[in-house]
Design a protein around this motif. Structure first.
Motif, PDB file in Angstrom:
ATOM      1  N   ILE A  97      39.862  39.305  52.846  1.00  0.00           N
ATOM      2  CA  ILE A  97      38.632  38.830  52.208  1.00  0.00           C
ATOM      3  C   ILE A  97      38.732  37.349  51.886  1.00  0.00           C
ATOM      4  O   ILE A  97      37.797  36.585  52.136  1.00  0.00           O
ATOM      5  CB  ILE A  97      38.323  39.665  50.944  1.00  0.00           C
ATOM      6  N   TRP A 147      32.303  39.524  39.829  1.00  0.00           N
ATOM      7  CA  TRP A 147      32.174  40.837  40.461  1.00  0.00           C
ATOM      8  C   TRP A 147      33.162  40.986  41.619  1.00  0.00           C
ATOM      9  O   TRP A 147      33.854  41.990  41.737  1.00  0.00           O
ATOM     10  CB  TRP A 147      30.745  41.031  40.975  1.00  0.00           C
ATOM     11  N   LEU A 148      33.236  39.953  42.473  1.00  0.00           N
ATOM     12  CA  LEU A 148      34.147  40.006  43.607  1.00  0.00           C
ATOM     13  C   LEU A 148      35.601  40.073  43.151  1.00  0.00           C
ATOM     14  O   LEU A 148      36.410  40.799  43.723  1.00  0.00           O
ATOM     15  CB  LEU A 148      33.934  38.792  44.511  1.00  0.00           C
ATOM     16  N   HIS A 149      35.922  39.346  42.105  1.00  0.00           N
ATOM     17  CA  HIS A 149      37.286  39.363  41.577  1.00  0.00           C
ATOM     18  C   HIS A 149      37.650  40.773  41.109  1.00  0.00           C
ATOM     19  O   HIS A 149      38.745  41.276  41.397  1.00  0.00           O
ATOM     20  CB  HIS A 149      37.409  38.370  40.428  1.00  0.00           C
ATOM     21  N   ARG A 150      36.752  41.429  40.433  1.00  0.00           N
ATOM     22  CA  ARG A 150      37.006  42.795  39.964  1.00  0.00           C
ATOM     23  C   ARG A 150      37.146  43.763  41.125  1.00  0.00           C
ATOM     24  O   ARG A 150      37.981  44.667  41.100  1.00  0.00           O
ATOM     25  CB  ARG A 150      35.889  43.257  39.035  1.00  0.00           C
ATOM     26  N   GLN A 151      36.322  43.585  42.150  1.00  0.00           N
ATOM     27  CA  GLN A 151      36.407  44.459  43.318  1.00  0.00           C
ATOM     28  C   GLN A 151      37.722  44.246  44.059  1.00  0.00           C
ATOM     29  O   GLN A 151      38.332  45.198  44.541  1.00  0.00           O
ATOM     30  CB  GLN A 151      35.231  44.213  44.264  1.00  0.00           C
ATOM     31  N   CYS A 152      38.164  43.006  44.162  1.00  0.00           N
ATOM     32  CA  CYS A 152      39.403  42.701  44.876  1.00  0.00           C
ATOM     33  C   CYS A 152      40.621  43.254  44.150  1.00  0.00           C
ATOM     34  O   CYS A 152      41.630  43.561  44.781  1.00  0.00           O
ATOM     35  CB  CYS A 152      39.559  41.197  45.075  1.00  0.00           C
ATOM     36  N   ASP A 153      40.543  43.356  42.841  1.00  0.00           N
ATOM     37  CA  ASP A 153      41.667  43.918  42.088  1.00  0.00           C
ATOM     38  C   ASP A 153      41.933  45.369  42.490  1.00  0.00           C
ATOM     39  O   ASP A 153      43.052  45.845  42.364  1.00  0.00           O
ATOM     40  CB  ASP A 153      41.401  43.861  40.582  1.00  0.00           C
ATOM     41  N   ARG A 154      40.926  46.044  42.997  1.00  0.00           N
ATOM     42  CA  ARG A 154      41.062  47.444  43.399  1.00  0.00           C
ATOM     43  C   ARG A 154      41.584  47.601  44.824  1.00  0.00           C
ATOM     44  O   ARG A 154      41.940  48.699  45.233  1.00  0.00           O
ATOM     45  CB  ARG A 154      39.714  48.148  43.291  1.00  0.00           C
ATOM     46  N   LEU A 155      41.610  46.513  45.579  1.00  0.00           N
ATOM     47  CA  LEU A 155      42.008  46.575  46.977  1.00  0.00           C
ATOM     48  C   LEU A 155      43.504  46.357  47.143  1.00  0.00           C
ATOM     49  O   LEU A 155      44.166  45.801  46.276  1.00  0.00           O
ATOM     50  CB  LEU A 155      41.268  45.499  47.778  1.00  0.00           C
ATOM     51  N   TRP A 167      44.045  43.835  52.227  1.00  0.00           N
ATOM     52  CA  TRP A 167      42.591  43.629  52.235  1.00  0.00           C
ATOM     53  C   TRP A 167      42.194  42.427  51.400  1.00  0.00           C
ATOM     54  O   TRP A 167      41.221  41.741  51.713  1.00  0.00           O
ATOM     55  CB  TRP A 167      41.864  44.883  51.760  1.00  0.00           C
ATOM     56  N   GLN A 168      42.927  42.147  50.330  1.00  0.00           N
ATOM     57  CA  GLN A 168      42.654  40.946  49.535  1.00  0.00           C
ATOM     58  C   GLN A 168      42.815  39.701  50.393  1.00  0.00           C
ATOM     59  O   GLN A 168      41.978  38.792  50.353  1.00  0.00           O
ATOM     60  CB  GLN A 168      43.592  40.878  48.331  1.00  0.00           C
TER      61      GLN A 168
END
Length: 54
Positions: free
Chosen positions: A33, A17-25, A29-30
């Motif tokens: 995090i 889930w976190l990996h998918r969210q980070c792909d959008r940042l 911001w990556q």
């Protein structure tokens, strides 16, 4: 179902889930995090430092 299996499964789901969210940042911001998570994991009790667990 063992507790270890359950914790591993939850950890892996959170990781994906976190990996998918980070792909959008943005890259900025990556990095923030990743740095924050590094601090959390390095200060956690029982976490070994170094590659060989030393």
């Amino acid at each position: 179902m063992s507790t270890r299996f359950t914790l591993t499964r939850r950890y892996l789901r959170a990781h994906v889930w976190l990996h998918r969210q980070c792909d959008r940042l943005s890259p900025k911001w990556q990095k923030r995090i990743v740095f924050g998570l590094r601090i959390v994991y390095s200060s956690a009790p029982g976490v070994s430092r170094g590659f060989n667990g030393r």
